[in-house]
Scaffold this active site. Structure first.
Site, PDB file in Angstrom:
ATOM      1  N   THR A 200      39.792  39.055  43.561  1.00  0.00           N
ATOM      2  CA  THR A 200      38.899  39.463  44.657  1.00  0.00           C
ATOM      3  C   THR A 200      37.702  40.185  44.056  1.00  0.00           C
ATOM      4  O   THR A 200      37.866  40.943  43.094  1.00  0.00           O
ATOM      5  CB  THR A 200      39.612  40.392  45.664  1.00  0.00           C
TER       6      THR A 200
ATOM      7  N   GLY B  63      39.505  35.497  50.303  1.00  0.00           N
ATOM      8  CA  GLY B  63      38.123  35.271  49.857  1.00  0.00           C
ATOM      9  C   GLY B  63      38.121  34.793  48.414  1.00  0.00           C
ATOM     10  O   GLY B  63      38.813  35.365  47.575  1.00  0.00           O
TER      11      GLY B  63
ATOM     12  N   ASP C 244      44.610  41.749  48.599  1.00  0.00           N
ATOM     13  CA  ASP C 244      45.769  42.428  49.214  1.00  0.00           C
ATOM     14  C   ASP C 244      46.464  41.613  50.306  1.00  0.00           C
ATOM     15  O   ASP C 244      47.689  41.609  50.393  1.00  0.00           O
ATOM     16  CB  ASP C 244      45.399  43.836  49.700  1.00  0.00           C
TER      17      ASP C 244
ATOM     18  N   ASP D 233      36.228  42.543  45.396  1.00  0.00           N
ATOM     19  CA  ASP D 233      36.164  43.909  45.935  1.00  0.00           C
ATOM     20  C   ASP D 233      36.628  45.015  44.979  1.00  0.00           C
ATOM     21  O   ASP D 233      36.272  46.169  45.145  1.00  0.00           O
ATOM     22  CB  ASP D 233      36.992  44.008  47.223  1.00  0.00           C
TER      23      ASP D 233
ATOM     24  N   ASP E 145      39.464  46.407  44.958  1.00  0.00           N
ATOM     25  CA  ASP E 145      40.035  47.398  45.874  1.00  0.00           C
ATOM     26  C   ASP E 145      41.546  47.558  45.731  1.00  0.00           C
ATOM     27  O   ASP E 145      42.196  48.125  46.608  1.00  0.00           O
ATOM     28  CB  ASP E 145      39.694  47.017  47.331  1.00  0.00           C
TER      29      ASP E 145
ATOM     30  N   ARG F  29      42.166  31.799  54.746  1.00  0.00           N
ATOM     31  CA  ARG F  29      42.902  32.958  55.274  1.00  0.00           C
ATOM     32  C   ARG F  29      43.748  32.377  56.400  1.00  0.00           C
ATOM     33  O   ARG F  29      43.244  32.115  57.483  1.00  0.00           O
ATOM     34  CB  ARG F  29      41.952  34.015  55.823  1.00  0.00           C
TER      35      ARG F  29
ATOM     36  N   ARG G  19      34.417  45.419  51.459  1.00  0.00           N
ATOM     37  CA  ARG G  19      35.232  45.922  52.581  1.00  0.00           C
ATOM     38  C   ARG G  19      35.192  47.445  52.636  1.00  0.00           C
ATOM     39  O   ARG G  19      34.128  48.002  52.687  1.00  0.00           O
ATOM     40  CB  ARG G  19      36.680  45.452  52.456  1.00  0.00           C
TER      41      ARG G  19
HETATM   42  O1  F6P Z   1      37.411  40.330  50.219  1.00  0.00           O
HETATM   43  C1  F6P Z   1      36.280  39.699  49.757  1.00  0.00           C
HETATM   44  C2  F6P Z   1      35.170  39.728  50.770  1.00  0.00           C
HETATM   45  O2  F6P Z   1      34.046  39.074  50.238  1.00  0.00           O
HETATM   46  C3  F6P Z   1      34.790  41.113  51.297  1.00  0.00           C
HETATM   47  O3  F6P Z   1      33.965  41.819  50.407  1.00  0.00           O
HETATM   48  C4  F6P Z   1      34.120  40.766  52.600  1.00  0.00           C
HETATM   49  O4  F6P Z   1      34.207  41.848  53.506  1.00  0.00           O
HETATM   50  C5  F6P Z   1      34.934  39.600  53.088  1.00  0.00           C
HETATM   51  O5  F6P Z   1      35.569  39.045  51.948  1.00  0.00           O
HETATM   52  C6  F6P Z   1      34.146  38.512  53.777  1.00  0.00           C
HETATM   53  O6  F6P Z   1      35.040  37.568  54.227  1.00  0.00           O
HETATM   54  P1  F6P Z   1      34.625  36.107  54.711  1.00  0.00           P
HETATM   55  O7  F6P Z   1      34.211  35.318  53.511  1.00  0.00           O
HETATM   56  O8  F6P Z   1      35.863  35.575  55.344  1.00  0.00           O
HETATM   57  O9  F6P Z   1      33.483  36.293  55.656  1.00  0.00           O
END
Ligand code: F6P
Length: 319
Positions: free
Chosen positions: A125, A11, A103, A127, A129, A72, A171
């Site tokens: 990120t 992300g 991560d 997050d 986290d 990803r 998350r």
């Molecule tokens: O890891 C960053 C994040 O924005 C999380 O907070 C969220 O759960 C996820 O990515 C969303 O992913 P995507 O952009 O692939 O929908």
């Protein structure tokens, strides 16, 4: 070490561009060649790579997103894709790799370093986290975005005498909820790390109402989920009309805060220093405002704990 590559993966997060700029400019300053790898590990295995110079990173420090784009990659996780990535690194003569991501991206960086590639991870990120670092790049911008949204919601919440649920990202981690809830003066904060009681939340809403309070903001971390069910329950138990706002990907964009740009600049530059010292498989972070680096495996295993004192403080300040 003669040539390094840089990529952003997973992300995106505001401040990634500032990190890329810092990596590229420090590397050139120290006499290295730099290539930018597009779309994270997917672009790596496809050989989507271009040489970078001082001006490739001009006018980007203040921009959200990532000029290298992100992905990803499922293909990189399987053996064939991974082998392709190793071949591409060899063909392009890339001796060192800087990976900016969360991560999932660090797991890829770890695997590459175990295969002999000098790889350094920079935490990017929203997050926050990753337990080994106090802050990740993008977190500060994301919480500021949420705090601004809380301000707007407070206005309309007061006008209509409603409660507003705000779902934020993160998350399994409640940091975005906790920090933005504290800064935004939320009435209640619901995070996955701490058990919550709907009775208590409703009691607080009613006692606020009885004191003449018109607005109520409840932050729900996405790791808890079900914001619409929570809204229904509040409605049923308190008769206070409740609306839901999902912050979603709004939190991932926008111009990075000064804090994120500074963090990104510091960590980006340090990644080059480490590569030049012959380090590999290291993750860089910030602990008590000092730049630290540790084995990427240890970084991934570090326990991410929620700040319970801060959580208790939010309860005291929202009585
Ligand atoms: O890891 C960053 C994040 O924005 C999380 O907070 C969220 O759960 C996820 O990515 C969303 O992913 P995507 O952009 O692939 O929908």
């Amino acid at each position: 070490m003669k040539k390094i590559g840089v990529l952003t993966s997973g992300g995106d997060a505001p401040g990634m561009n500032a990190a890329i700029r810092s990596v590229v400019r420090t590397a050139i300053f120290k006499g290295l060649k730099v290539v930018g790898i597009k779309r994270g590990y997917q672009g790596l295995l496809e050989g989507d790579i271009e040489e970078m110079n001082l001006s490739s990173v001009g006018d980007i420090i203040h921009r959200g997103g990532t000029i290298l784009r992100s992905a990803r990659s499922k293909e990189f996780i399987n053996e064939k894709g991974f082998q392709k990535a190793l071949d591409v690194l060899k063909i392009f003569g890339i001796d060192g790799l800087v990976v900016i991501g969360g991560d999932g991206s660090f797991k890829g960086a770890k695997k590459l370093s175990e295969s002999g590639i000098s790889t350094i991870g920079i935490p990017g990120t929203i997050d926050n986290d990753l337990g080994y670092t106090d802050y990740t790049i993008g977190f500060d911008t994301a919480i500021n975005t949420v705090v601004n949204a809380i301000g707007n919601l407070r206005d309309t919440s007061s006008s209509h005498g409603r409660a507003n649920i705000v779902e934020v990202m993160g998350r399994h981690c409640g940091d975005i909820a906790l920090y933005s809830g504290l800064a935004g003066g939320a009435e209640s904060i619901i995070i996955p790390e701490i058990k919550f009681s709907m009775e208590e939340i409703c009691k607080k809403l009613i006692s606020g109402r009885n004191r003449g309070k018109l607005h109520s903001i409840i932050i729900v971390a996405e790791g808890v989920g079900k914001p619409y069910d929570i809204a229904d329950e509040i409605n049923r138990k308190t008769s206070i009309e409740t609306r839901v706002t999902i912050m979603g990907h709004l939190q991932r964009g926008g111009t990075p805060t000064a804090q994120d740009r500074i963090l990104a600049s510091r960590l980006g530059s340090e990644s080059i220093n480490l590569l030049l010292k012959g380090e590999k498989g290291r993750a860089i972070g910030l602990k008590e405002n000092k730049i630290v680096n540790l084995d990427i495996d240890e970084a991934l295993k570090a326990n991410k704990a929620i700040d319970k004192d801060m959580y208790e403080l939010t309860k005291i300040l929202s009585i």
